[in-house]
Design a protein around this motif. Structure first.
Motif, short mmCIF file in Angstrom:
data_model
loop_
_atom_site.label_atom_id
_atom_site.label_comp_id
_atom_site.label_asym_id
_atom_site.label_seq_id
_atom_site.Cartn_x
_atom_site.Cartn_y
_atom_site.Cartn_z
N UNK A 18 -0.49 35.57 -3.46
CA UNK A 18 0.50 35.43 -4.52
C UNK A 18 1.76 36.25 -4.27
N UNK A 19 1.81 37.01 -3.16
CA UNK A 19 2.87 37.99 -2.92
C UNK A 19 4.10 37.35 -2.27
N UNK A 20 5.28 37.85 -2.68
CA UNK A 20 6.53 37.42 -2.06
C UNK A 20 6.88 38.38 -0.92
N UNK A 21 8.08 38.21 -0.32
CA UNK A 21 8.49 39.05 0.81
C UNK A 21 8.75 40.49 0.40
N UNK A 22 8.94 40.74 -0.88
CA UNK A 22 9.17 42.09 -1.36
C UNK A 22 7.89 42.84 -1.69
N UNK A 23 6.73 42.18 -1.53
CA UNK A 23 5.46 42.84 -1.76
C UNK A 23 4.95 42.77 -3.19
N UNK A 24 5.65 42.05 -4.04
CA UNK A 24 5.23 41.87 -5.43
C UNK A 24 4.78 40.41 -5.61
N UNK A 25 4.10 40.13 -6.73
CA UNK A 25 3.68 38.76 -6.99
C UNK A 25 4.92 37.88 -7.16
#
Length: 161
Positions: A18-25
């Protein structure tokens, strides 16, 4: 279900996928969860298959981290003839601490449809207390604002053609 269900809460753990490139969902993952909860709530209220007619005012308040326990709560706050306005709150927390924090909020409009895909009537929801009345009034106000925005957007659609 034996009777109409006004509210539903979906719970799960945020996964690495579920994570994006910024490390958050990823916001898209959150939007999918919102749509699932809105469907479960509207189907539970109407007893019918429902489709998403509108998703608006999505506010991403705080990030969700991988491993967080996520709760997506959907609640009917207004019914029309065939539509249901659903308030959605997404909360998340570290499962070891269990201190939920609001991460996302929005309003969804769901429409009940019959086997042919045509809108069909839904049971009316009536506010039962002061909070319910305030939520209903807010839904009506937002509905009127969406109408104005839709009329304004028509100018853009005509311009693009």
């Amino acid at each position: 279900m034996s009777k109409q269900q006004r509210e539903v809460t979906l719970r799960f753990l945020a996964e690495p996928g579920d994570v994006n490139f910024g490390g958050k969902v990823h916001g898209g993952a959150v939007m999918k969860w919102i749509d699932l909860a809105a469907y479960a709530c509207s189907a539970g209220w109407s007893g019918k298959y429902c489709i998403t007619a509108y998703a608006g005012g999505i506010r991403f308040v705080k990030p969700i981290h991988v491993g967080n326990l996520v709760e997506v709560t959907a609640r009917v706050i207004y019914t029309g003839k065939t539509s249901m306005h659903i308030a959605i709150d997404v909360q998340a927390c570290d499962p070891k601490e269990l201190e939920n924090q609001l991460t996302t909020h929005c309003i969804m409009v769901m429409v009940a449809v019959d086997e042919a895909g045509q809108p069909t009537e839904v049971p009316e929801w009536q506010p039962e207390n002061a909070e319910d009345k305030a939520l209903r009034e807010s839904a009506i106000k937002l509905m009127n604002m969406r109408k104005e925005i839709g009329e304004e957007m028509e100018a853009h659609v005509k311009f693009i053609k």
